[in-house]
Design an enzyme around this catalytic site. Structure first.
Site, PDB file in Angstrom:
ATOM      1  N   PRO A  10       0.556  -1.673  -0.228  1.00  0.00           N
ATOM      2  CG  PRO A  10      -0.350  -1.239   2.435  1.00  0.00           C
ATOM      3  CD  PRO A  10       0.899  -2.301   1.040  1.00  0.00           C
ATOM      4  CG  ASN A  11      -0.410   4.431   1.213  1.00  0.00           C
ATOM      5  OD1 ASN A  11      -1.695   5.291   0.212  1.00  0.00           O
ATOM      6  ND2 ASN A  11      -0.704   3.921   1.961  1.00  0.00           N
ATOM      7  NE  ARG A  18       1.257  14.706  -0.130  1.00  0.00           N
ATOM      8  CZ  ARG A  18       0.796  14.322  -0.221  1.00  0.00           C
ATOM      9  NH1 ARG A  18      -0.378  14.318  -0.379  1.00  0.00           N
ATOM     10  NH2 ARG A  18       0.684  14.758   1.000  1.00  0.00           N
ATOM     11  CE1 TYR A  23       8.902   4.909   3.047  1.00  0.00           C
ATOM     12  CE2 TYR A  23       7.356   7.348   2.711  1.00  0.00           C
ATOM     13  CZ  TYR A  23       7.257   6.762   3.239  1.00  0.00           C
ATOM     14  OH  TYR A  23       6.871   5.818   4.689  1.00  0.00           O
ATOM     15  CG  ASN A  74       8.243  -1.875  -0.096  1.00  0.00           C
ATOM     16  OD1 ASN A  74       7.686  -2.159   1.279  1.00  0.00           O
ATOM     17  ND2 ASN A  74       9.160  -1.108  -0.244  1.00  0.00           N
ATOM     18  CB  ALA A  77       1.384   0.675   6.311  1.00  0.00           C
ATOM     19  CG  HIS A  80       5.371  -2.053  10.020  1.00  0.00           C
ATOM     20  ND1 HIS A  80       6.884  -2.522  10.200  1.00  0.00           N
ATOM     21  CD2 HIS A  80       5.120  -1.074   9.512  1.00  0.00           C
ATOM     22  CE1 HIS A  80       8.026  -1.404   8.965  1.00  0.00           C
ATOM     23  NE2 HIS A  80       6.501  -0.953   8.227  1.00  0.00           N
ATOM     24  CG  ASP A  87       0.411 -17.573   8.618  1.00  0.00           C
ATOM     25  OD1 ASP A  87       1.434 -17.223   9.216  1.00  0.00           O
ATOM     26  OD2 ASP A  87      -1.132 -17.196   8.758  1.00  0.00           O
ATOM     27  CD  GLU A  98      11.443  -7.037   5.845  1.00  0.00           C
ATOM     28  OE1 GLU A  98      11.540  -8.476   6.042  1.00  0.00           O
ATOM     29  OE2 GLU A  98      10.542  -5.750   6.228  1.00  0.00           O
ATOM     30  CG  HIS A 100      11.277  -2.021   3.940  1.00  0.00           C
ATOM     31  ND1 HIS A 100       9.988  -2.144   3.942  1.00  0.00           N
ATOM     32  CD2 HIS A 100      11.598  -3.139   4.635  1.00  0.00           C
ATOM     33  CE1 HIS A 100       9.709  -3.363   4.596  1.00  0.00           C
ATOM     34  NE2 HIS A 100      10.710  -3.542   5.146  1.00  0.00           N
ATOM     35  CG  LEU A 101      11.525   3.217  -0.961  1.00  0.00           C
ATOM     36  CD1 LEU A 101      10.021   3.513  -0.797  1.00  0.00           C
ATOM     37  CD2 LEU A 101      12.167   2.917  -2.261  1.00  0.00           C
ATOM     38  CB  SER A 102      12.249   4.684   4.862  1.00  0.00           C
ATOM     39  OG  SER A 102      11.558   3.532   5.159  1.00  0.00           O
ATOM     40  NE  ARG A 107      10.199   6.240   8.221  1.00  0.00           N
ATOM     41  CZ  ARG A 107       8.820   5.990   7.098  1.00  0.00           C
ATOM     42  NH1 ARG A 107       8.808   5.332   6.502  1.00  0.00           N
ATOM     43  NH2 ARG A 107       7.846   6.638   7.285  1.00  0.00           N
ATOM     44  NE  ARG A 111       6.899   4.809   9.325  1.00  0.00           N
ATOM     45  CZ  ARG A 111       5.594   4.840   8.786  1.00  0.00           C
ATOM     46  NH1 ARG A 111       5.676   3.227   7.796  1.00  0.00           N
ATOM     47  NH2 ARG A 111       4.988   5.834   8.656  1.00  0.00           N
TER      48      ARG A 111
HETATM   49  O1  CA2 Z   1      10.390   2.521   3.337  1.00  0.00           O
HETATM   50  C1  CA2 Z   1       9.967   1.564   2.808  1.00  0.00           C
HETATM   51  O2  CA2 Z   1      10.088   0.615   1.920  1.00  0.00           O
HETATM   52  C2  CA2 Z   1       8.907   1.392   3.416  1.00  0.00           C
HETATM   53  O3  CA2 Z   1       8.004  -0.132   3.362  1.00  0.00           O
HETATM   54  C3  CA2 Z   1       7.658   2.218   2.927  1.00  0.00           C
HETATM   55  C4  CA2 Z   1       6.016   2.266   3.298  1.00  0.00           C
HETATM   56  C5  CA2 Z   1       5.785   2.444   5.027  1.00  0.00           C
HETATM   57  O4  CA2 Z   1       4.946   1.957   5.678  1.00  0.00           O
HETATM   58  C6  CA2 Z   1       6.587   1.595   5.681  1.00  0.00           C
HETATM   59  O5  CA2 Z   1       6.735   1.378   7.102  1.00  0.00           O
HETATM   60  C7  CA2 Z   1       8.571   1.541   5.026  1.00  0.00           C
HETATM   61  C8  CA2 Z   1       5.335   3.573   2.785  1.00  0.00           C
HETATM   62  C9  CA2 Z   1       4.420   3.327   1.315  1.00  0.00           C
HETATM   63  C10 CA2 Z   1       4.923   5.275   0.923  1.00  0.00           C
HETATM   64  O6  CA2 Z   1       3.840   5.554   1.508  1.00  0.00           O
HETATM   65  C11 CA2 Z   1       3.485   6.672   1.264  1.00  0.00           C
HETATM   66  C12 CA2 Z   1       2.812   7.882   2.110  1.00  0.00           C
HETATM   67  C13 CA2 Z   1       3.206   9.146   2.167  1.00  0.00           C
HETATM   68  C14 CA2 Z   1       3.275   9.466   0.731  1.00  0.00           C
HETATM   69  C15 CA2 Z   1       4.341   8.828  -0.239  1.00  0.00           C
HETATM   70  C16 CA2 Z   1       4.307   7.247   0.153  1.00  0.00           C
END
Ligand code: CA2
Length: 155
Positions: A10-11, A18, A23, A74, A77, A80, A87, A98, A100-102, A107, A111
């Protein structure tokens, strides 16, 4: 050789638009393009997908059991929170990285826990878009070393 599945949760469709301070500025489409080029140099095929839905992610991980030679994940969210993703991963017998960008350990504390990590081969986080490139390089090495071990068995 079956394709390498690269699945995004997601996202991740929002990156590059954003929160670039967290990211980075690369878009998911840009990351896909650069991974396609990296895979082509190794004569590998990738399947690259993103979803905002937990069930779709579980379906794709299940699909990877028979359709993929390795998985880069990836889970966003869901990393977590999701026992369902954990599973599904536990049913795989493939190399799984696995990503993650960040750097999730730099953080918020929620997370710091990954439900995914216990079921994967390894984890790469904190390198921005480069996390995916490093993950693909790791998968290439793993697949090459298992292919050469198999050749050794048949020699
Ligand atoms: O660092 C990563 O790749 C994450 O998997 C990215 C997830 C975050 O929930 C994980 O803790 C770490 C979030 C994906 C992107 O979410 C955004 C939210 C708002 C604006 C831009 C991206």
């Amino acid at each position: 050789m079956k394709p390498i599945f690269i699945l995004n949760g997601p996202n991740l469709n929002l990156i590059g638009e954003r929160e670039p301070e967290i990211y980075g500025v690369a878009t998911l489409a840009g990351i896909e393009q650069s991974l396609r080029e990296q895979a082509a140099k190794e004569e590998l095929e990738i399947v690259f997908r993103q979803t905002n839905h937990e069930g779709a992610l579980v379906d794709w991980i299940q699909e990877a059991r028979h359709a993929a030679s390795a998985l880069i994940l990836n889970a966003g969210a869901y990393t977590h929170t999701s026992v369902a993703v954990l599973d599904a991963l536990r049913a795989l017998s493939l190399p799984v990285v696995e990503v993650h960008l960040s750097n999730i350990y730099k953080r918020e504390s929620f997370r710091h826990r990954s439900f995914v990590s216990p079921a994967v081969t390894g984890v790469i986080c904190g390198f921005g878009a480069r996390s995916y490139k490093l993950a693909l390089a790791a998968i290439v090495e793993i697949l090459e070393s298992s292919a050469s071990a198999t050749r050794g068995l048949h020699a």
